[in-house]
Scaffold this motif. Sequence first.
Motif, PDB file in Angstrom:
ATOM      1  N   ASN C  17      59.253  55.923 -66.379  1.00 48.17           N
ATOM      2  CA  ASN C  17      58.607  55.245 -65.250  1.00 48.17           C
ATOM      3  C   ASN C  17      57.672  56.157 -64.443  1.00 48.17           C
ATOM      4  O   ASN C  17      57.822  56.330 -63.244  1.00 48.17           O
ATOM      5  CB  ASN C  17      59.720  54.695 -64.324  1.00 48.17           C
ATOM      6  CG  ASN C  17      59.209  53.821 -63.201  1.00 48.17           C
ATOM      7  OD1 ASN C  17      59.621  54.002 -62.059  1.00 48.17           O
ATOM      8  ND2 ASN C  17      58.319  52.903 -63.475  1.00 48.17           N
ATOM      9  N   PRO C  18      56.668  56.750 -65.115  1.00 49.18           N
ATOM     10  CA  PRO C  18      55.798  57.700 -64.415  1.00 49.18           C
ATOM     11  C   PRO C  18      55.002  57.038 -63.284  1.00 49.18           C
ATOM     12  O   PRO C  18      54.546  55.903 -63.426  1.00 49.18           O
ATOM     13  CB  PRO C  18      54.852  58.187 -65.522  1.00 49.18           C
ATOM     14  CG  PRO C  18      54.829  57.074 -66.514  1.00 49.18           C
ATOM     15  CD  PRO C  18      56.222  56.522 -66.513  1.00 49.18           C
ATOM     16  N   ASP C  30      44.085  45.144 -58.753  1.00 50.81           N
ATOM     17  CA  ASP C  30      45.273  44.344 -59.049  1.00 50.81           C
ATOM     18  C   ASP C  30      45.565  44.337 -60.544  1.00 50.81           C
ATOM     19  O   ASP C  30      46.734  44.441 -60.959  1.00 50.81           O
ATOM     20  CB  ASP C  30      45.066  42.914 -58.534  1.00 50.81           C
ATOM     21  CG  ASP C  30      46.334  42.082 -58.627  1.00 50.81           C
ATOM     22  OD1 ASP C  30      47.403  42.575 -58.219  1.00 50.81           O
ATOM     23  OD2 ASP C  30      46.265  40.940 -59.107  1.00 50.81           O
ATOM     24  N   LYS C  31      44.518  44.237 -61.359  1.00 50.00           N
ATOM     25  CA  LYS C  31      44.714  44.297 -62.813  1.00 50.00           C
ATOM     26  C   LYS C  31      45.262  45.650 -63.237  1.00 50.00           C
ATOM     27  O   LYS C  31      46.125  45.733 -64.110  1.00 50.00           O
ATOM     28  CB  LYS C  31      43.385  44.043 -63.530  1.00 50.00           C
ATOM     29  CG  LYS C  31      43.126  42.595 -63.853  1.00 50.00           C
ATOM     30  CD  LYS C  31      41.901  42.489 -64.778  1.00 50.00           C
ATOM     31  CE  LYS C  31      41.427  41.049 -64.877  1.00 50.00           C
ATOM     32  NZ  LYS C  31      39.961  40.939 -64.797  1.00 50.00           N
ATOM     33  N   ALA C  33      47.008  47.781 -61.378  1.00 44.51           N
ATOM     34  CA  ALA C  33      48.384  47.910 -60.899  1.00 44.51           C
ATOM     35  C   ALA C  33      49.343  47.093 -61.753  1.00 44.51           C
ATOM     36  O   ALA C  33      50.408  47.580 -62.152  1.00 44.51           O
ATOM     37  CB  ALA C  33      48.468  47.483 -59.431  1.00 44.51           C
ATOM     38  N   ASP C  34      48.974  45.848 -62.077  1.00 51.59           N
ATOM     39  CA  ASP C  34      49.828  45.013 -62.929  1.00 51.59           C
ATOM     40  C   ASP C  34      49.937  45.580 -64.336  1.00 51.59           C
ATOM     41  O   ASP C  34      51.003  45.505 -64.963  1.00 51.59           O
ATOM     42  CB  ASP C  34      49.274  43.582 -63.004  1.00 51.59           C
ATOM     43  CG  ASP C  34      49.939  42.650 -62.004  1.00 51.59           C
ATOM     44  OD1 ASP C  34      50.898  43.064 -61.324  1.00 51.59           O
ATOM     45  OD2 ASP C  34      49.497  41.498 -61.891  1.00 51.59           O
ATOM     46  N   SER C  37      52.297  48.530 -64.179  1.00 48.00           N
ATOM     47  CA  SER C  37      53.648  48.027 -63.959  1.00 48.00           C
ATOM     48  C   SER C  37      54.192  47.378 -65.226  1.00 48.00           C
ATOM     49  O   SER C  37      55.363  47.562 -65.586  1.00 48.00           O
ATOM     50  CB  SER C  37      53.618  47.031 -62.799  1.00 48.00           C
ATOM     51  OG  SER C  37      54.904  46.668 -62.406  1.00 48.00           O
ATOM     52  N   ALA C  38      53.342  46.646 -65.929  1.00 48.77           N
ATOM     53  CA  ALA C  38      53.774  45.973 -67.155  1.00 48.77           C
ATOM     54  C   ALA C  38      54.240  46.967 -68.219  1.00 48.77           C
ATOM     55  O   ALA C  38      55.243  46.738 -68.890  1.00 48.77           O
ATOM     56  CB  ALA C  38      52.641  45.103 -67.714  1.00 48.77           C
ATOM     57  N   SER C  42      54.677  53.200 -62.709  1.00 52.68           N
ATOM     58  CA  SER C  42      54.738  52.790 -61.303  1.00 52.68           C
ATOM     59  C   SER C  42      53.407  53.108 -60.641  1.00 52.68           C
ATOM     60  O   SER C  42      53.051  54.270 -60.478  1.00 52.68           O
ATOM     61  CB  SER C  42      55.872  53.550 -60.615  1.00 52.68           C
ATOM     62  OG  SER C  42      55.984  53.149 -59.279  1.00 52.68           O
ATOM     63  N   PRO C  43      52.646  52.076 -60.277  1.00 49.69           N
ATOM     64  CA  PRO C  43      51.324  52.317 -59.701  1.00 49.69           C
ATOM     65  C   PRO C  43      51.397  52.643 -58.212  1.00 49.69           C
ATOM     66  O   PRO C  43      52.245  52.101 -57.498  1.00 49.69           O
ATOM     67  CB  PRO C  43      50.616  50.979 -59.897  1.00 49.69           C
ATOM     68  CG  PRO C  43      51.716  49.966 -59.863  1.00 49.69           C
ATOM     69  CD  PRO C  43      52.935  50.639 -60.429  1.00 49.69           C
ATOM     70  N   VAL C 242      46.965  36.130 -70.265  1.00 48.92           N
ATOM     71  CA  VAL C 242      48.397  35.911 -70.043  1.00 48.92           C
ATOM     72  C   VAL C 242      49.218  36.599 -71.129  1.00 48.92           C
ATOM     73  O   VAL C 242      50.158  37.348 -70.849  1.00 48.92           O
ATOM     74  CB  VAL C 242      48.713  34.397 -69.999  1.00 48.92           C
ATOM     75  CG1 VAL C 242      50.213  34.166 -69.915  1.00 48.92           C
ATOM     76  CG2 VAL C 242      47.991  33.737 -68.836  1.00 48.92           C
ATOM     77  N   LYS C 243      48.828  36.346 -72.372  1.00 49.82           N
ATOM     78  CA  LYS C 243      49.563  36.888 -73.521  1.00 49.82           C
ATOM     79  C   LYS C 243      49.474  38.416 -73.530  1.00 49.82           C
ATOM     80  O   LYS C 243      50.446  39.101 -73.890  1.00 49.82           O
ATOM     81  CB  LYS C 243      48.973  36.300 -74.810  1.00 49.82           C
ATOM     82  CG  LYS C 243      49.890  36.399 -76.014  1.00 49.82           C
ATOM     83  CD  LYS C 243      51.061  35.448 -75.896  1.00 49.82           C
ATOM     84  CE  LYS C 243      52.142  35.752 -76.909  1.00 49.82           C
ATOM     85  NZ  LYS C 243      53.423  35.127 -76.552  1.00 49.82           N
ATOM     86  N   ARG C 245      49.330  40.374 -70.984  1.00 52.11           N
ATOM     87  CA  ARG C 245      50.294  40.893 -70.012  1.00 52.11           C
ATOM     88  C   ARG C 245      51.729  40.752 -70.518  1.00 52.11           C
ATOM     89  O   ARG C 245      52.554  41.635 -70.327  1.00 52.11           O
ATOM     90  CB  ARG C 245      50.108  40.187 -68.667  1.00 52.11           C
ATOM     91  CG  ARG C 245      49.606  41.154 -67.601  1.00 52.11           C
ATOM     92  CD  ARG C 245      49.223  40.445 -66.332  1.00 52.11           C
ATOM     93  NE  ARG C 245      47.832  40.008 -66.390  1.00 52.11           N
ATOM     94  CZ  ARG C 245      47.205  39.367 -65.424  1.00 52.11           C
ATOM     95  NH1 ARG C 245      47.850  39.049 -64.315  1.00 52.11           N
ATOM     96  NH2 ARG C 245      45.948  39.037 -65.530  1.00 52.11           N
ATOM     97  N   ASP C 246      52.011  39.624 -71.186  1.00 52.93           N
ATOM     98  CA  ASP C 246      53.323  39.467 -71.845  1.00 52.93           C
ATOM     99  C   ASP C 246      53.593  40.653 -72.763  1.00 52.93           C
ATOM    100  O   ASP C 246      54.660  41.266 -72.713  1.00 52.93           O
ATOM    101  CB  ASP C 246      53.339  38.199 -72.728  1.00 52.93           C
ATOM    102  CG  ASP C 246      53.507  36.922 -71.937  1.00 52.93           C
ATOM    103  OD1 ASP C 246      53.802  36.975 -70.737  1.00 52.93           O
ATOM    104  OD2 ASP C 246      53.325  35.840 -72.538  1.00 52.93           O
TER     105      ASP C 246
END
Lengths: 260, 260, 260
Positions: C17-18, C30-31, C33-34, C37-38, C42-43, C242-243, C245-246
Amino acid sequence: MLTKLQLKLVEQVRQQNPVVLTIANMVTPDKVADGLSAIGASPIMSIAPQESLEMVELANAITINLGTIDDKQKDEVIAVLKANHNQKPIVLDPVAIGASHYRLAFAKQLLHNYQFTVIRGNAGEIAALANINWHSRGIDSGNGQADLHKIANTVAREYHCIVVLTGQTDIITDGNNTFINQLSTSYFVTNVGSGDVLSSVIAAYLGVSKDYYTAACTATTVFTATGVKAARESSGFGQWQVKFRDELASIKSSEVLSVL
Amino acid sequence: MLTKLQLKLVEQVRQQNPVVLTIANMVTPDKVADGLSAIGASPIMSIAPQESLEMVELANAITINLGTIDDKQKDEVIAVLKANHNQKPIVLDPVAIGASHYRLAFAKQLLHNYQFTVIRGNAGEIAALANINWHSRGIDSGNGQADLHKIANTVAREYHCIVVLTGQTDIITDGNNTFINQLSTSYFVTNVGSGDVLSSVIAAYLGVSKDYYTAACTATTVFTATGVKAARESSGFGQWQVKFRDELASIKSSEVLSVL
Amino acid sequence: MLTKLQLKLVEQVRQQNPVVLTIANMVTPDKVADGLSAIGASPIMSIAPQESLEMVELANAITINLGTIDDKQKDEVIAVLKANHNQKPIVLDPVAIGASHYRLAFAKQLLHNYQFTVIRGNAGEIAALANINWHSRGIDSGNGQADLHKIANTVAREYHCIVVLTGQTDIITDGNNTFINQLSTSYFVTNVGSGDVLSSVIAAYLGVSKDYYTAACTATTVFTATGVKAARESSGFGQWQVKFRDELASIKSSEVLSVL
């Protein structure tokens, strides 16, 4: 209505890939950039006045969005407008000017000193430009009694530009001609930034056509038709956002016709 | 627990459409705006101190988010707080104050000089306000040994406000009463800005109810129930984000009950 | 190619979890950071120079993104670079420097005064660093005649760092070794910020491995494999987002192997 449309512009935007410089607000820049990219345009954004000249040179069209304007961004906006020596088409999006004298004063200052091609706003925003009293609620259009056709016409004539007044019914006028678009879905209201995206999408269409009025009518029609098609194919706000992006990237002029 | 909830607020937010002014960070403003819009509230954002008075007048509730605070935004935050003559409810979101003395000092300055209705933060953030040593990791809650109930209580009593300490278990307290919410999904952790959105959603609920404590308990419960419902109906992080937005816009109080 | 990959890094990022500090642009934070995170990182983001020292201390790796650089953010960037006493790995993302002398001059100033671990850019951006004439179009890579391998190599040798030149084919070189990645999907081009996210994803991998060259090769391969897998499982731009990010959140090293 169809006589005012040039649906082949849908494909022309994809072929010509116009660069749209958006001076964006800080809430929805990602949606605007993805929306432009989805329709086949190329988004560029900047917040440094030092870049204005090169950014404007690069651009085929420009959008000025006042959604989170402050003193610093005012300088950037004016630098961009001053750099536009070749009179590339410019869309003004006067977000929430009905809610803030600071924004309204700046919007009027811009309109008095620079020539815009299109003003795209909701009823409350266009009413504010026409000095009409309106019960505005921030980014929402609010409600008022005035005749929206008359308001749009007044503003178009005052500033010698095309007004795209969006809402459940969209009114597009250059002060002489008026085009009515009835396509609508409530998802546009829920989706914050629908107007921001449309303003830059209109700019993209202006970037590939000399007939600005027809381009504005077509961009607005195609954009709302895409939203309506997405609404028919999805259930729920999140799903609509996904489907809307799918359709922005893939809709054909023939499919727009079938929604109309 | 249900005695502390007023689930009809779900529908009241949609009917009354409260305007929530969010002084946002620059990472997640679009998620916050879409989240507010989805639940039926009306988001407004601004970065110009000159607009503070009108924005506060327009708002039914306010959120101050410290997620990317700098000297310029400090001025904006203070302008908003000074403009709040009518004591509209305010939520403070002290993002990552455990990771930065600059943020922590500003959060404490605000709390000493202005009355907040709710502080919404994770364990690391609330611990920082209670001067408890905590192994914080940026926006993550980190981990520590202290008793979270005691920490939340200490902060609530110190600043005479409601504390919403969120995590796997949410602890909500006004210093006298405590409400525990066990609804949780790990997608909230993966989805950057879940806390930012919740803070503004709580503000929306405060905007339609005078009983702030119950409103904060209800908003948090409904929000997490929505996330849990979305998790049951989706697989994968991206799909959850979509489903979560679907559900925020459509969940009924009766459906919240079935998740509880 | 596989000899240059350490696919177990996929799982190591999730375990360790760097924390990745990103000095972000204002369009796609936001992209980014997500995305971080995905993948299990850790952003953290900041715009205040006062926080630089603590943010750098907290971070396992750093990304400097020039996508909307201005004079104010220059100060923040330099404060971060000066605070990096422990030489944590740094990725430079020189967004659109081919389109703006202001950006290009700052990128070169940074590269002359600070040691970067990785430069991640498209052909137009890397060509600009090599002083090669290129038909750049804003954030798009544009097109030119020069040999991309040679350009990447020149820049890597000049600045003693790893160059990740991305496009339909990705070229990764440290000036001696070269790694070619042919995985690609056109959705990466449509999705604004794909490059921004990749730059921070590479930083996350650098944060968990001492072999920076292999980490950069692996991060780029895993990222593009994820995009290709998502493209196979979806139809349409929105569905792909969506996919994608999944898959970022769930892909296993064995699944990456099956895409290769």
